[in-house]
Design a protein around this motif. Structure first.
Motif, PDB file in Angstrom:
ATOM      1  N   GLU A 150       0.832  -1.210   0.000  1.00 59.12           N
ATOM      2  CA  GLU A 150       0.000   0.000   0.000  1.00 59.12           C
ATOM      3  C   GLU A 150       0.863   1.255   0.000  1.00 59.12           C
ATOM      4  OE1 GLU A 150      -3.975  -1.432   2.405  1.00 59.12           O
ATOM      5  OE2 GLU A 150      -2.144  -1.041   3.542  1.00 59.12           O
ATOM      6  N   LEU A 151       1.937   1.230   0.759  1.00 57.17           N
ATOM      7  CA  LEU A 151       2.821   2.396   0.814  1.00 57.17           C
ATOM      8  C   LEU A 151       3.502   2.626  -0.538  1.00 57.17           C
ATOM      9  CD1 LEU A 151       3.953   4.683   2.490  1.00 57.17           C
ATOM     10  CD2 LEU A 151       5.643   3.098   3.428  1.00 57.17           C
ATOM     11  N   LEU A 152       3.955   1.563  -1.197  1.00 62.53           N
ATOM     12  CA  LEU A 152       4.557   1.704  -2.523  1.00 62.53           C
ATOM     13  C   LEU A 152       3.543   2.254  -3.525  1.00 62.53           C
ATOM     14  CD1 LEU A 152       6.654  -1.592  -2.751  1.00 62.53           C
ATOM     15  CD2 LEU A 152       7.526   0.742  -2.494  1.00 62.53           C
ATOM     16  N   THR A 153       2.318   1.747  -3.485  1.00 64.58           N
ATOM     17  CA  THR A 153       1.277   2.222  -4.397  1.00 64.58           C
ATOM     18  C   THR A 153       0.955   3.687  -4.136  1.00 64.58           C
ATOM     19  OG1 THR A 153       0.336   0.008  -4.585  1.00 64.58           O
ATOM     20  CG2 THR A 153      -1.108   1.851  -5.151  1.00 64.58           C
ATOM     21  N   THR A 154       0.813   4.037  -2.861  1.00 58.92           N
ATOM     22  CA  THR A 154       0.515   5.431  -2.508  1.00 58.92           C
ATOM     23  C   THR A 154       1.606   6.360  -3.014  1.00 58.92           C
ATOM     24  OG1 THR A 154      -0.731   4.731  -0.560  1.00 58.92           O
ATOM     25  CG2 THR A 154       0.094   6.996  -0.563  1.00 58.92           C
ATOM     26  N   LEU A 155       2.851   6.014  -2.747  1.00 59.32           N
ATOM     27  CA  LEU A 155       3.955   6.854  -3.206  1.00 59.32           C
ATOM     28  C   LEU A 155       4.036   6.906  -4.723  1.00 59.32           C
ATOM     29  CD1 LEU A 155       6.750   6.126  -0.627  1.00 59.32           C
ATOM     30  CD2 LEU A 155       5.693   8.322  -1.109  1.00 59.32           C
ATOM     31  N   SER A 156       3.733   5.803  -5.383  1.00 60.50           N
ATOM     32  CA  SER A 156       3.753   5.794  -6.849  1.00 60.50           C
ATOM     33  C   SER A 156       2.750   6.795  -7.401  1.00 60.50           C
ATOM     34  CB  SER A 156       3.425   4.399  -7.385  1.00 60.50           C
ATOM     35  OG  SER A 156       4.462   3.512  -7.094  1.00 60.50           O
ATOM     36  N   ARG A 157       1.602   6.856  -6.785  1.00 60.94           N
ATOM     37  CA  ARG A 157       0.551   7.757  -7.277  1.00 60.94           C
ATOM     38  C   ARG A 157       0.839   9.218  -6.961  1.00 60.94           C
ATOM     39  NH1 ARG A 157      -4.390   3.760  -5.606  1.00 60.94           N
ATOM     40  NH2 ARG A 157      -4.100   2.353  -7.365  1.00 60.94           N
ATOM     41  N   LEU A 158       1.598   9.466  -5.911  1.00 55.96           N
ATOM     42  CA  LEU A 158       1.849  10.847  -5.487  1.00 55.96           C
ATOM     43  C   LEU A 158       3.186  11.404  -5.960  1.00 55.96           C
ATOM     44  CD1 LEU A 158       0.514  10.588  -1.823  1.00 55.96           C
ATOM     45  CD2 LEU A 158      -0.650  11.579  -3.806  1.00 55.96           C
ATOM     46  N   SER A 159       4.040  10.567  -6.495  1.00 60.79           N
ATOM     47  CA  SER A 159       5.371  11.012  -6.911  1.00 60.79           C
ATOM     48  C   SER A 159       5.304  11.786  -8.213  1.00 60.79           C
ATOM     49  CB  SER A 159       6.293   9.803  -7.089  1.00 60.79           C
ATOM     50  OG  SER A 159       6.475   9.150  -5.873  1.00 60.79           O
ATOM     51  N   THR A 160       6.078  12.859  -8.264  1.00 59.73           N
ATOM     52  CA  THR A 160       6.194  13.665  -9.475  1.00 59.73           C
ATOM     53  C   THR A 160       7.668  14.003  -9.679  1.00 59.73           C
ATOM     54  OG1 THR A 160       6.086  15.853  -8.448  1.00 59.73           O
ATOM     55  CG2 THR A 160       3.972  14.760  -8.893  1.00 59.73           C
ATOM     56  N   PRO A 161       8.023  14.521 -10.837  1.00 62.90           N
ATOM     57  CA  PRO A 161       9.407  14.968 -11.031  1.00 62.90           C
ATOM     58  C   PRO A 161       9.782  16.163 -10.142  1.00 62.90           C
ATOM     59  CG  PRO A 161       8.362  14.556 -13.139  1.00 62.90           C
ATOM     60  CD  PRO A 161       7.281  14.490 -12.094  1.00 62.90           C
ATOM     61  N   ASP A 162       8.793  16.827  -9.532  1.00 60.22           N
ATOM     62  CA  ASP A 162       9.063  17.943  -8.623  1.00 60.22           C
ATOM     63  C   ASP A 162       9.563  17.379  -7.296  1.00 60.22           C
ATOM     64  OD1 ASP A 162       8.979  20.016  -6.763  1.00 60.22           O
ATOM     65  OD2 ASP A 162       7.086  20.840  -7.517  1.00 60.22           O
ATOM     66  N   GLU A 163      10.870  17.385  -7.106  1.00 58.23           N
ATOM     67  CA  GLU A 163      11.476  16.757  -5.930  1.00 58.23           C
ATOM     68  C   GLU A 163      11.056  17.421  -4.627  1.00 58.23           C
ATOM     69  OE1 GLU A 163      15.696  16.393  -6.433  1.00 58.23           O
ATOM     70  OE2 GLU A 163      15.468  15.315  -8.327  1.00 58.23           O
ATOM     71  N   ASP A 164      10.849  18.741  -4.619  1.00 54.29           N
ATOM     72  CA  ASP A 164      10.424  19.420  -3.397  1.00 54.29           C
ATOM     73  C   ASP A 164       9.032  18.959  -2.972  1.00 54.29           C
ATOM     74  OD1 ASP A 164      12.788  20.872  -3.199  1.00 54.29           O
ATOM     75  OD2 ASP A 164      11.985  22.540  -4.377  1.00 54.29           O
ATOM     76  N   TYR A 165       8.125  18.896  -3.933  1.00 52.65           N
ATOM     77  CA  TYR A 165       6.769  18.412  -3.648  1.00 52.65           C
ATOM     78  C   TYR A 165       6.825  16.979  -3.123  1.00 52.65           C
ATOM     79  CZ  TYR A 165       2.254  16.245  -4.487  1.00 52.65           C
ATOM     80  OH  TYR A 165       1.094  15.521  -4.334  1.00 52.65           O
ATOM     81  N   THR A 166       7.563  16.125  -3.806  1.00 54.58           N
ATOM     82  CA  THR A 166       7.636  14.717  -3.430  1.00 54.58           C
ATOM     83  C   THR A 166       8.259  14.565  -2.044  1.00 54.58           C
ATOM     84  OG1 THR A 166       7.731  14.072  -5.744  1.00 54.58           O
ATOM     85  CG2 THR A 166       8.449  12.450  -4.148  1.00 54.58           C
ATOM     86  N   ALA A 167       9.260  15.363  -1.706  1.00 58.15           N
ATOM     87  CA  ALA A 167       9.871  15.301  -0.374  1.00 58.15           C
ATOM     88  C   ALA A 167       8.842  15.671   0.694  1.00 58.15           C
ATOM     89  CB  ALA A 167      11.082  16.227  -0.306  1.00 58.15           C
ATOM     90  N   ARG A 168       7.997  16.657   0.417  1.00 58.82           N
ATOM     91  CA  ARG A 168       6.953  17.024   1.376  1.00 58.82           C
ATOM     92  C   ARG A 168       5.946  15.891   1.545  1.00 58.82           C
ATOM     93  NH1 ARG A 168       7.158  21.782  -1.633  1.00 58.82           N
ATOM     94  NH2 ARG A 168       5.043  21.509  -2.414  1.00 58.82           N
ATOM     95  N   LEU A 177       3.007   7.504   9.499  1.00 60.44           N
ATOM     96  CA  LEU A 177       3.561   6.229   9.954  1.00 60.44           C
ATOM     97  C   LEU A 177       4.024   6.297  11.407  1.00 60.44           C
ATOM     98  CD1 LEU A 177       5.672   5.204   6.829  1.00 60.44           C
ATOM     99  CD2 LEU A 177       3.601   4.081   7.644  1.00 60.44           C
ATOM    100  N   ARG A 178       4.471   7.479  11.833  1.00 65.00           N
ATOM    101  CA  ARG A 178       4.937   7.629  13.216  1.00 65.00           C
ATOM    102  C   ARG A 178       3.777   7.698  14.201  1.00 65.00           C
ATOM    103  NH1 ARG A 178       8.854  11.277  10.784  1.00 65.00           N
ATOM    104  NH2 ARG A 178       7.580  13.022  11.470  1.00 65.00           N
ATOM    105  N   PHE A 179       2.597   8.100  13.735  1.00 64.13           N
ATOM    106  CA  PHE A 179       1.443   8.222  14.617  1.00 64.13           C
ATOM    107  C   PHE A 179       1.119   6.867  15.243  1.00 64.13           C
ATOM    108  CE2 PHE A 179      -3.101   8.085  15.508  1.00 64.13           C
ATOM    109  CZ  PHE A 179      -3.202   9.185  16.346  1.00 64.13           C
ATOM    110  N   GLY A 180       1.076   6.825  16.554  1.00 63.79           N
ATOM    111  CA  GLY A 180       0.725   5.597  17.260  1.00 63.79           C
ATOM    112  C   GLY A 180       1.881   4.631  17.434  1.00 63.79           C
TER     113      GLY A 180
END
Length: 192
Positions: A150-168, A177-180
């Motif tokens: 699920e995490l790989l799929t989520t990141l795949s869908r949200l990743s763009t060539p804009d590295e600043d956006y992707t880092a955020r 992931l840290r919550f709880g």
């Protein structure tokens, strides 16, 4: 018996894979072979000698990039604390996804040459991420609201060539992931 590849031939293959990755990312997989050959510093005949069909080159680039991304997980785990290793690998993965966009049309084209690639992707990247998640969970730094898939799929869908956006985006996902989280392993997203 597997034949050993000559050093100069291996250099040509490595140069072709790097050039094809870059050309595919910018111009797509239908870019002229002569452009890939020129960027690699080889002749067009060398491309076809190593990769007789365009699909052979696309598959080789994809596998090479998956292998490189997966291989980085244990290196990062040795060099950094668990949460930082996870952060760095997620950023590495998003870079892979952004560069892979040039391959996307080919991978979803229905060409039978590409059918094994999703399993190859999962078979290499899921275990890489799973190990990093488990180490971070054991250190009490993350909970388990998402499976590695699920995490790989989520990141795949949200990743763009804009590295600043992707880092955020990666930082937001890490906050989730840290919550709880608590020492000793995964907890579910509800904290129960």
């Amino acid at each position: 018996m597997e034949r050993k590849v000559r050093a100069d031939a291996q250099r040509n293959v490595d140069a072709l894979l790097a050039a094809a990755r870059d050309v595919f990312a910018s111009a797509g997989v239908d870019a002229p072979v002569r452009e890939i050959a020129a960027q690699a510093g080889v002749g067009v005949g060398t491309v076809y000698r190593h990769f007789p069909q365009r699909s052979d080159l696309v598959v080789a680039v994809f596998r090479h990039e998956v292998d490189a991304c997966a291989a980085e997980a244990p290196v990062l785990a040795q060099q950094h604390p668990p949460l930082e290793a996870l952060r760095r690998w997620l950023l590495r993965y998003t870079g892979f996804v952004a560069a892979k966009r040039g391959l996307s049309a080919a991978l979803h084209s229905g060409d039978p040459a590409f059918e094994p690639l999703p399993a190859y992707f999962s078979g290499h990247l899921v275990p890489a991420l799973e190990g990093l998640l488990e180490a971070a969970a054991a250190a009490g730094e993350v909970a388990n609201p998402l499976s590695p898939e699920e995490l790989l799929t989520t990141l795949s869908r949200l990743s763009t060539p804009d590295e600043d956006y992707t880092a955020r985006v990666v930082e937001l996902l890490l906050a989730g992931l840290r919550f709880g989280a608590r020492a000793g392993g995964f907890v579910d997203a509800t904290g129960s």
